[in-house]
Design an enzyme around this catalytic site. Sequence first.
Site, PDB file in Angstrom:
ATOM      1  N   CYS A   2      -8.775   3.378  -7.491  1.00 28.18           N
ATOM      2  CA  CYS A   2     -10.204   3.360  -7.790  1.00 28.18           C
ATOM      3  C   CYS A   2     -10.511   4.483  -8.770  1.00 28.18           C
ATOM      4  CB  CYS A   2     -11.099   3.559  -6.570  1.00 28.18           C
ATOM      5  SG  CYS A   2     -10.860   2.340  -5.289  1.00 28.18           S
ATOM      6  N   ARG A  27      -7.455   2.034 -13.175  1.00 30.08           N
ATOM      7  CA  ARG A  27      -7.251   2.495 -11.800  1.00 30.08           C
ATOM      8  C   ARG A  27      -7.611   1.420 -10.773  1.00 30.08           C
ATOM      9  NH1 ARG A  27      -6.682   8.048 -11.569  1.00 30.08           N
ATOM     10  NH2 ARG A  27      -7.272   8.064  -9.391  1.00 30.08           N
ATOM     11  N   TRP A  75     -10.204  -0.690  -6.592  1.00 36.20           N
ATOM     12  CA  TRP A  75      -8.971  -1.378  -6.204  1.00 36.20           C
ATOM     13  C   TRP A  75      -9.062  -1.529  -4.695  1.00 36.20           C
ATOM     14  CZ3 TRP A  75      -4.511  -0.441  -3.245  1.00 36.20           C
ATOM     15  CH2 TRP A  75      -3.447  -1.310  -3.487  1.00 36.20           C
ATOM     16  N   ASN A 101     -12.943   7.400  -3.917  1.00 35.04           N
ATOM     17  CA  ASN A 101     -11.570   6.970  -4.196  1.00 35.04           C
ATOM     18  C   ASN A 101     -10.724   7.483  -3.041  1.00 35.04           C
ATOM     19  OD1 ASN A 101      -9.010   6.448  -5.284  1.00 35.04           O
ATOM     20  ND2 ASN A 101      -9.009   8.364  -6.436  1.00 35.04           N
ATOM     21  N   GLY A 102      -9.890   6.608  -2.458  1.00 32.51           N
ATOM     22  CA  GLY A 102      -9.026   7.080  -1.378  1.00 32.51           C
ATOM     23  C   GLY A 102      -9.175   6.218  -0.148  1.00 32.51           C
ATOM     24  N   GLU A 482      14.242  -2.755 -14.091  1.00 34.31           N
ATOM     25  CA  GLU A 482      12.982  -2.462 -14.772  1.00 34.31           C
ATOM     26  C   GLU A 482      12.512  -3.674 -15.588  1.00 34.31           C
ATOM     27  OE1 GLU A 482      10.736  -0.501 -14.449  1.00 34.31           O
ATOM     28  OE2 GLU A 482       9.617  -0.509 -16.318  1.00 34.31           O
ATOM     29  N   LYS A 486       9.018  -5.607 -14.986  1.00 31.44           N
ATOM     30  CA  LYS A 486       8.014  -5.773 -16.050  1.00 31.44           C
ATOM     31  C   LYS A 486       7.605  -7.235 -16.142  1.00 31.44           C
ATOM     32  CE  LYS A 486       6.850  -2.590 -16.513  1.00 31.44           C
ATOM     33  NZ  LYS A 486       7.091  -1.203 -16.241  1.00 31.44           N
ATOM     34  N   GLU A 489       5.535  -8.449 -13.058  1.00 36.30           N
ATOM     35  CA  GLU A 489       4.200  -7.876 -12.850  1.00 36.30           C
ATOM     36  C   GLU A 489       3.188  -8.298 -13.918  1.00 36.30           C
ATOM     37  OE1 GLU A 489       3.934  -3.577 -12.857  1.00 36.30           O
ATOM     38  OE2 GLU A 489       5.444  -3.434 -14.422  1.00 36.30           O
ATOM     39  N   HIS A 505      27.806 -13.045  -4.510  1.00 37.60           N
ATOM     40  CA  HIS A 505      27.597 -12.946  -3.066  1.00 37.60           C
ATOM     41  C   HIS A 505      26.253 -13.529  -2.637  1.00 37.60           C
ATOM     42  CE1 HIS A 505      31.237 -10.627  -2.770  1.00 37.60           C
ATOM     43  NE2 HIS A 505      30.806  -9.837  -3.740  1.00 37.60           N
ATOM     44  N   LYS A 604      -3.085   1.482 -11.743  1.00 37.53           N
ATOM     45  CA  LYS A 604      -2.242   2.443 -12.443  1.00 37.53           C
ATOM     46  C   LYS A 604      -1.850   3.614 -11.551  1.00 37.53           C
ATOM     47  CE  LYS A 604      -0.395   3.936 -16.296  1.00 37.53           C
ATOM     48  NZ  LYS A 604       0.812   3.188 -16.643  1.00 37.53           N
TER      49      LYS A 604
HETATM   50  C1  F6R Z   1       5.117  -0.632 -12.912  1.00 40.38           C
HETATM   51  C2  F6R Z   1       4.507   0.624 -12.564  1.00 40.38           C
HETATM   52  C3  F6R Z   1       4.588   1.083 -11.160  1.00 40.38           C
HETATM   53  C4  F6R Z   1       4.630   2.620 -11.097  1.00 40.38           C
HETATM   54  C5  F6R Z   1       4.557   3.078  -9.646  1.00 40.38           C
HETATM   55  C6  F6R Z   1       4.691   4.579  -9.522  1.00 40.38           C
HETATM   56  O1  F6R Z   1       4.982  -0.911 -14.262  1.00 40.38           O
HETATM   57  O2  F6R Z   1       3.914   1.264 -13.392  1.00 40.38           O
HETATM   58  O3  F6R Z   1       5.687   0.525 -10.515  1.00 40.38           O
HETATM   59  O4  F6R Z   1       5.804   3.059 -11.689  1.00 40.38           O
HETATM   60  O5  F6R Z   1       3.329   2.672  -9.099  1.00 40.38           O
HETATM   61  O6  F6R Z   1       3.693   5.236 -10.215  1.00 40.38           O
HETATM   62  P1  F6R Z   1       3.837   6.758 -10.623  1.00 40.38           P
HETATM   63  O7  F6R Z   1       4.911   6.878 -11.633  1.00 40.38           O
HETATM   64  O8  F6R Z   1       2.487   7.139 -11.141  1.00 40.38           O
HETATM   65  O9  F6R Z   1       4.187   7.503  -9.365  1.00 40.38           O
END
Ligand code: F6R
Length: 609
Positions: A2, A27, A75, A101-102, A482, A486, A489, A505, A604
Amino acid sequence: MCGIIAYTGRRQCKDLLYQGLRKLEYRGYDSAGLAVLADGRIEVVRAVGNLDSLEKELAGNGCTGASIGLGHTRWATHGRPSTKNAHPHLDCTGKISIVLNGIIENYQELRDQLASEGHKFASETDAEVVSHLVEKHYDDDLVDAVRRSIDVISGHFAFCVIHGDHPELIVGARKECPLLIGVGEGENFIASAIPAFLSETRDVMVIEDGEMVVVTPESIKIIDLDLQPVEREVTRVSWNAEAAEKGGFETFMRKEIFEQPDALADTMAGRLPESGGIVLEELAIPNEELAQIDKVYIVACGTSYHAGLVGRYVLENWSRVAVELDVASEFRYRDPVLSPTTLVVGISQSGETADTLAAMRQARSQGAKVIAITNIMGSQATRDADGILYTRAGLEIGVAATKTHVAQIAAIQLLALYLAQIKKTLGSEELEAIIAELKTIPDLMREYLKNESATHEIAKRYYQQPFFLYLGRGVGLPVCLEGALKLKEISYIPTEAYAAGEMKHGPIALLDKGSPVVVVATDGHVYDKVVSNIEEVRARDASVIAVATEGNERINSLSEDVMYIPETSEMLSPLLSVVPLQLLAYHIAQLKGCNVDQPRNLAKTVTVE
Ligand code: F6R
């Protein structure tokens, strides 16, 4: 998660709050809202969905004439996304409004208690209890009411409150979630992150954990929970508002992919001096102590965890130190074996991820040394660590991490080389050769990014496929993980990423004629093994999309498609091999019409467990 923003000043606040929320949308974007105060009355406007919905709602609404107010982009945690669950929330009288937020962990208990005392709740959220608590404790003194409310709340939060009887006053409070003050002239802002007010002021004050802030247009008072004043310096940030804009790119994610060479170069800047060796000043752990480190434990989440996985290979290979690794949400509930000679490395671009912070704190309480690798100055991670290694990727707005990821890989490579330098596990010639090569990577990446059309063409051929398998070995494995993350998501296509040797396996059963299999087959000591795995894929008539090293012609006859990256040594290759996979995911998601900057259900900064 948030984003919250608050403004008090002389200007009309509706647009300032709305523009601030636009910068905080990364956020969370399940709903958004504003509460503005004029003539003793609070007016609230809320809408489900991202900021576009709020914009429409605001267009048909006054909200003018007010110069104090709150904004929120949500969020969802407690209560589904709906108008009634959107912030800001009000108390029973409609005179008090809050944005939060929280998470309020004991909200059910508080809600039952408040309801039994006659308070009427309008939402299903945990946050609303705060407005009723402030109402309950209010006796003409808003600061005291907030202070007394904090006493009974457990959880982690940052919130701001306004009251109809205090036409210029905002009271904010912080426990573990970020909250900053934007210092203006005759006006002030409070927000979850700097971009929210960056176009108005670059002067910032950080509110620390367990502090409250009392703000009017002309004054800022930070106080502790004993209501004692706290001195805090104003810092001028170097970011400019343009950094938070798209700069001509169609999306933030694309802009950030193309900023990766700079992110790498900046992360290395000053740390690899002309005179040779590595200098890591912010580490703040004496070399004598680092020389004693016999185990490195990496904790992180998501994409940061994948950077940590690359770290395992380079730390073992260069620094000859034992490495363990866990996702932070598992680590914090295990009973890991740590000692004063264990170095725990918490990787978090935001520096605010709840699980990573908890894991770092746990490690510290067990006597381990803790380093934070983070992109955000002054973030909570920097306070929960003995030493810091900043990535210098600049502001990342796209929810899917890209440039912060490559900067994290570079940072952990620098750390591994630094430990190798201290422990003398690499000869000085070998060390200097790796450093020299590392310095060339930003330019190699810049050149690579000029030729992304091949990746676009591949995306066009495969974007309608229902499933992608990713395979890799050695340092290619974290790159696959990774790449697969990507793609899933931002395009919502199911993916699986596997150690190539493990495919037989189980996952091989998923393959059918034409199934796309992305294989990281860059040059290295396991290349031949990867080729054997490619043969296994081909024997099932699946389609191989390979990431390979320039000059490898043979791979063409083994794959339907190849994405070539410039030649590098094996341990440095993830810096480059992840880029085509980011671009592949990007183009596929764009072709499917997905919102790559704001994938559904994600945020984020993940400040909840
Ligand atoms: C995926 C992504 C998330 C973050 C994860 C950790 O693209 O961005 O998987 O990597 O939420 O976030 P941080 O790095 O802020 O701890």
